[in-house]
Design an enzyme around this catalytic site. Structure first.
Site, PDB file in Angstrom:
ATOM      1  N   ASP A  33      11.630 -15.972  36.144  1.00 18.00           N
ATOM      2  CA  ASP A  33      12.807 -15.104  36.179  1.00 18.00           C
ATOM      3  C   ASP A  33      13.380 -15.110  37.583  1.00 18.00           C
ATOM      4  O   ASP A  33      12.667 -15.308  38.567  1.00 18.00           O
ATOM      5  CB  ASP A  33      12.474 -13.679  35.751  1.00 18.00           C
ATOM      6  CG  ASP A  33      13.711 -12.900  35.303  1.00 18.00           C
ATOM      7  OD1 ASP A  33      14.754 -13.531  35.025  1.00 18.00           O
ATOM      8  OD2 ASP A  33      13.646 -11.669  35.228  1.00 18.00           O
ATOM      9  N   GLY A  34      14.679 -14.911  37.649  1.00 13.77           N
ATOM     10  CA  GLY A  34      15.389 -14.774  38.913  1.00 13.77           C
ATOM     11  C   GLY A  34      16.131 -13.458  38.910  1.00 13.77           C
ATOM     12  O   GLY A  34      16.476 -12.931  37.858  1.00 13.77           O
ATOM     13  N   ASP A  79      14.370 -16.594  30.484  1.00  7.19           N
ATOM     14  CA  ASP A  79      15.453 -15.835  29.853  1.00  7.19           C
ATOM     15  C   ASP A  79      16.814 -16.372  30.311  1.00  7.19           C
ATOM     16  O   ASP A  79      17.848 -15.781  30.032  1.00  7.19           O
ATOM     17  CB  ASP A  79      15.324 -14.331  30.126  1.00  7.19           C
ATOM     18  CG  ASP A  79      15.465 -13.968  31.594  1.00  7.19           C
ATOM     19  OD1 ASP A  79      15.789 -14.833  32.427  1.00  7.19           O
ATOM     20  OD2 ASP A  79      15.236 -12.781  31.917  1.00  7.19           O
ATOM     21  N   HIS A  84      14.631  -8.484  28.841  1.00  2.00           N
ATOM     22  CA  HIS A  84      14.471  -7.033  28.728  1.00  2.00           C
ATOM     23  C   HIS A  84      14.263  -6.544  27.292  1.00  2.00           C
ATOM     24  O   HIS A  84      14.818  -5.539  26.882  1.00  2.00           O
ATOM     25  CB  HIS A  84      15.666  -6.312  29.369  1.00  2.00           C
ATOM     26  CG  HIS A  84      15.984  -6.833  30.738  1.00  2.00           C
ATOM     27  ND1 HIS A  84      15.128  -6.685  31.806  1.00  2.00           N
ATOM     28  CD2 HIS A  84      17.047  -7.533  31.198  1.00  2.00           C
ATOM     29  CE1 HIS A  84      15.665  -7.255  32.875  1.00  2.00           C
ATOM     30  NE2 HIS A  84      16.811  -7.789  32.531  1.00  2.00           N
ATOM     31  N   ASP A 136      10.356 -10.244  35.960  1.00  2.00           N
ATOM     32  CA  ASP A 136      11.542  -9.484  36.350  1.00  2.00           C
ATOM     33  C   ASP A 136      11.200  -8.477  37.448  1.00  2.00           C
ATOM     34  O   ASP A 136      11.910  -8.382  38.458  1.00  2.00           O
ATOM     35  CB  ASP A 136      12.132  -8.779  35.130  1.00  2.00           C
ATOM     36  CG  ASP A 136      13.357  -7.962  35.485  1.00  2.00           C
ATOM     37  OD1 ASP A 136      14.387  -8.573  35.847  1.00  2.00           O
ATOM     38  OD2 ASP A 136      13.284  -6.724  35.431  1.00  2.00           O
ATOM     39  N   GLU A 141      17.215 -18.274  39.354  1.00  2.00           N
ATOM     40  CA  GLU A 141      16.659 -18.756  38.088  1.00  2.00           C
ATOM     41  C   GLU A 141      16.194 -20.208  38.234  1.00  2.00           C
ATOM     42  O   GLU A 141      15.111 -20.578  37.769  1.00  2.00           O
ATOM     43  CB  GLU A 141      17.684 -18.638  36.958  1.00  2.00           C
ATOM     44  CG  GLU A 141      18.090 -17.221  36.608  1.00  2.00           C
ATOM     45  CD  GLU A 141      17.063 -16.452  35.797  1.00  2.00           C
ATOM     46  OE1 GLU A 141      15.985 -16.984  35.487  1.00  2.00           O
ATOM     47  OE2 GLU A 141      17.355 -15.281  35.464  1.00  2.00           O
TER      48      GLU A 141
END
Length: 156
Positions: free
Chosen positions: A10-11, A70, A124, A134, A48
């Site tokens: 994740d970024g 994601d 999320h 995250d 990302e």
């Protein structure tokens, strides 16, 4: 036989552009490694990409990597857009340079060593590893340690 490594990425960016961070969870059998870094000024898309690049580049030997992200930007970029960009010498359909070319070239190079399977998940929604990434990426974004020199030079 290739080792099977699970990678979750994740970024995060506080503002876009703004301070950003990435996080990677690498899992091989019962071993887990977390990679993270914060940048003073960057974008969410760059973070990302950096998450995936960092995870792939740290692997010391070719592996079968199951990447869960994601980011449709990264997944579609690699699977759908990169083959065309390469044929067009890293130009878009409008004949402009591909954004974040420095990172796309790195991810292209890193992917040559590994066999990769991509999994996209919605952000999320309670996916355990994605939620962990995250949180870690946001923490790194709040505590940046280096400049994203390409981004700063590109913008200014």
């Amino acid at each position: 036989m290739l080792k099977i490594v699970k990678m979750f990425t994740d970024g995060s960016c506080l503002g876009n552009p703004g301070a950003g961070g990435y996080a990677v969870i690498l899992r091989y059998k019962l071993n887990e490694k977390i990679l993270t870094r914060g940048f003073y000024l960057t974008t969410n898309n760059r973070m990302e990409l950096m998450a995936v690049i960092s995870g792939l580049e740290i692997l010391k030997q070719p592996c079968f990597v199951k990447i869960t992200t994601d980011s449709l930007y990264v997944k579609k970029g690699v699977i759908d857009w990169m083959p065309t960009w390469k044929k067009q010498k890293w130009k878009t359909s409008k004949k402009t340079s591909v954004k974040n070319i420095d990172l796309w070239l790195r991810i292209n190079n890193a992917l040559k060593r590994h066999s990769v399977e991509w999994f996209w998940i919605k952000a999320h929604v309670g996916h355990w590893e994605n939620e962990r990434c995250d949180l870690i990426a946001r923490k790194s974004a709040k505590n940046p340690s280096i400049n994203d020199n390409y981004y700063e030079n590109y913008i200014f």
